[in-house]
Motif scaffolding. Structure first.
Motif, short mmCIF file in Angstrom:
data_model
loop_
_atom_site.label_atom_id
_atom_site.label_comp_id
_atom_site.label_asym_id
_atom_site.label_seq_id
_atom_site.Cartn_x
_atom_site.Cartn_y
_atom_site.Cartn_z
N VAL A 1 0.85 -1.18 0.00
CA VAL A 1 0.00 0.00 0.00
C VAL A 1 0.89 1.24 0.00
O VAL A 1 1.74 1.40 0.89
N HIS A 2 0.73 2.08 -1.02
CA HIS A 2 1.52 3.30 -1.15
C HIS A 2 0.61 4.51 -1.04
O HIS A 2 -0.38 4.62 -1.77
N PHE A 3 0.95 5.41 -0.12
CA PHE A 3 0.19 6.64 0.04
C PHE A 3 0.90 7.74 -0.74
O PHE A 3 2.08 8.02 -0.49
N LEU A 4 0.20 8.32 -1.70
CA LEU A 4 0.79 9.29 -2.62
C LEU A 4 0.15 10.65 -2.45
O LEU A 4 -1.04 10.76 -2.19
N THR A 5 0.96 11.69 -2.63
CA THR A 5 0.44 13.05 -2.54
C THR A 5 1.29 13.96 -3.42
O THR A 5 2.20 13.52 -4.11
N ARG A 6 0.99 15.24 -3.37
CA ARG A 6 1.84 16.26 -3.97
C ARG A 6 2.75 16.78 -2.86
O ARG A 6 2.28 17.37 -1.89
N LEU A 7 4.04 16.55 -3.00
CA LEU A 7 4.97 16.88 -1.93
C LEU A 7 5.48 18.32 -1.97
O LEU A 7 6.16 18.75 -1.04
N TRP A 8 5.20 19.05 -3.01
CA TRP A 8 5.58 20.47 -3.09
C TRP A 8 7.08 20.67 -2.86
O TRP A 8 7.51 21.61 -2.22
N GLY A 9 7.90 19.75 -3.38
CA GLY A 9 9.35 19.88 -3.25
C GLY A 9 9.91 19.39 -1.93
O GLY A 9 11.12 19.46 -1.71
N ASN A 10 9.07 18.87 -1.07
CA ASN A 10 9.53 18.34 0.22
C ASN A 10 9.83 16.85 0.12
O ASN A 10 9.33 16.17 -0.77
N LEU B 1 -4.98 21.70 -15.54
CA LEU B 1 -5.55 20.73 -14.61
C LEU B 1 -4.67 20.63 -13.37
O LEU B 1 -3.43 20.68 -13.48
N PRO B 2 -5.26 20.49 -12.20
CA PRO B 2 -4.46 20.23 -11.01
C PRO B 2 -3.63 18.95 -11.21
O PRO B 2 -4.10 18.00 -11.85
N PRO B 3 -2.41 18.90 -10.67
CA PRO B 3 -1.58 17.70 -10.85
C PRO B 3 -2.27 16.40 -10.44
O PRO B 3 -2.12 15.38 -11.11
N ALA B 4 -3.03 16.43 -9.34
CA ALA B 4 -3.70 15.21 -8.90
C ALA B 4 -4.79 14.78 -9.88
O ALA B 4 -5.03 13.59 -10.09
N VAL B 5 -5.45 15.75 -10.50
CA VAL B 5 -6.48 15.44 -11.50
C VAL B 5 -5.82 14.84 -12.74
O VAL B 5 -6.32 13.87 -13.32
N SER B 6 -4.68 15.41 -13.13
CA SER B 6 -3.94 14.85 -14.27
C SER B 6 -3.53 13.41 -13.99
O SER B 6 -3.61 12.54 -14.87
N PHE B 7 -3.09 13.15 -12.76
CA PHE B 7 -2.72 11.80 -12.37
C PHE B 7 -3.92 10.86 -12.47
O PHE B 7 -3.83 9.76 -13.01
N LEU B 8 -5.08 11.32 -11.97
CA LEU B 8 -6.28 10.49 -12.04
C LEU B 8 -6.70 10.24 -13.48
O LEU B 8 -7.09 9.12 -13.82
N ARG B 9 -6.59 11.23 -14.33
CA ARG B 9 -6.93 11.05 -15.74
C ARG B 9 -6.02 10.01 -16.38
O ARG B 9 -6.48 9.17 -17.16
N ARG B 10 -4.75 10.03 -16.04
CA ARG B 10 -3.81 9.02 -16.56
C ARG B 10 -4.22 7.62 -16.09
O ARG B 10 -4.14 6.65 -16.85
N CYS C 1 -17.16 8.25 -1.54
CA CYS C 1 -17.73 9.42 -0.87
C CYS C 1 -17.41 10.71 -1.63
O CYS C 1 -17.70 10.84 -2.81
N HIS C 2 -16.78 11.68 -0.96
CA HIS C 2 -16.45 12.97 -1.58
C HIS C 2 -15.23 12.87 -2.51
O HIS C 2 -14.83 13.87 -3.10
N GLY C 3 -14.65 11.70 -2.63
CA GLY C 3 -13.52 11.51 -3.55
C GLY C 3 -13.87 11.87 -4.99
O GLY C 3 -12.99 12.24 -5.77
N MET C 4 -15.17 11.80 -5.33
CA MET C 4 -15.59 12.12 -6.69
C MET C 4 -15.27 13.56 -7.07
O MET C 4 -15.21 13.90 -8.25
N TRP C 5 -15.06 14.42 -6.08
CA TRP C 5 -14.68 15.80 -6.37
C TRP C 5 -13.43 15.86 -7.27
O TRP C 5 -13.30 16.76 -8.09
N LEU C 6 -12.51 14.91 -7.07
CA LEU C 6 -11.27 14.96 -7.83
C LEU C 6 -11.50 14.73 -9.32
O LEU C 6 -10.73 15.20 -10.15
#
Length: 198
Positions: free
Chosen positions: A35-44, A98-107, A120-125
């Protein structure tokens, strides 16, 4: 262990629903999946997010922005969790892009071999890319019924709905049946592949 050797991505941000995220962390691993938890790290190198209910800290060290097509294909499933995670992830500095996370989801949606799980509210993405939901059967939190219909989705009044490579669930409290359905879907896909080989 039915998911041995498979990798599952869970997108993360602040205001996550703690019982859901902890359930995924343990339940998928229980079946042998990484299980890998992924996010936008903003250079961190790492970011610590806080949960919605109890402000529980959760450290994330992996970015979806670093994944090329080969890296993305390593995942058997991509999950967009409940809570405010999707709303935070759909931030973009450039309103023309597109937001980077949306681009990732589209891919991820472009590859039917990857199971997409949205709860649930995940559909917002997916709202900025309605074509990936248009005409597809899904369930969302009651607060997002208008969003789903505006995206062209077909609302189904069930706790969990499967439409080919898309699995949706009603609320974060349904994470157990949602996870079980994803596990069942991945298991069935593995059996079909092995059946093709034999």
């Amino acid at each position: 262990m039915r998911l041995t050797g498979q990798k599952i991505a869970v997108l993360m941000e602040s205001d996550f629903y703690e019982p859901e995220i902890l359930y995924y962390q343990r339940r998928f691993a229980e079946e042998g999946a990484e299980v890998h938890f992924l996010t936008r790290l903003w250079g961190n190198d790492r970011l610590v997010f806080r949960g919605h209910e109890h402000r529980m800290p959760f450290e994330v060290t992996e970015s979806f922005e670093d994944l090329d097509e080969y890296g993305l294909r390593e995942f058997a499933a991509v999950i967009v969790p409940s809570g405010i995670v999707a709303d935070r992830l759909r931030y973009t500095e450039d309103v023309q892009a597109l937001p980077p996370a949306v681009s990732f989801l589209r891919r991820a949606f472009a590859d039917p071999a990857i199971v997409k799980g949205i709860i649930c509210h995940g559909m917002w993405l997916a709202a900025p890319i309605p074509s990936v939901i248009e005409g597809r059967r899904a369930v969302v939190h009651n607060n997002l019924l208008g969003d789903l219909r505006n995206m062209g989705g077909v609302y189904v009044d069930q706790d969990v709905v499967v439409d080919e490579d898309l699995v949706t669930a009603r609320t974060g409290n349904h994470c157990h049946v949602f996870a079980r359905t994803i596990i069942d879907q991945l298991t069935a896909r593995t059996r079909r592949r092995l059946g093709d080989v034999v």
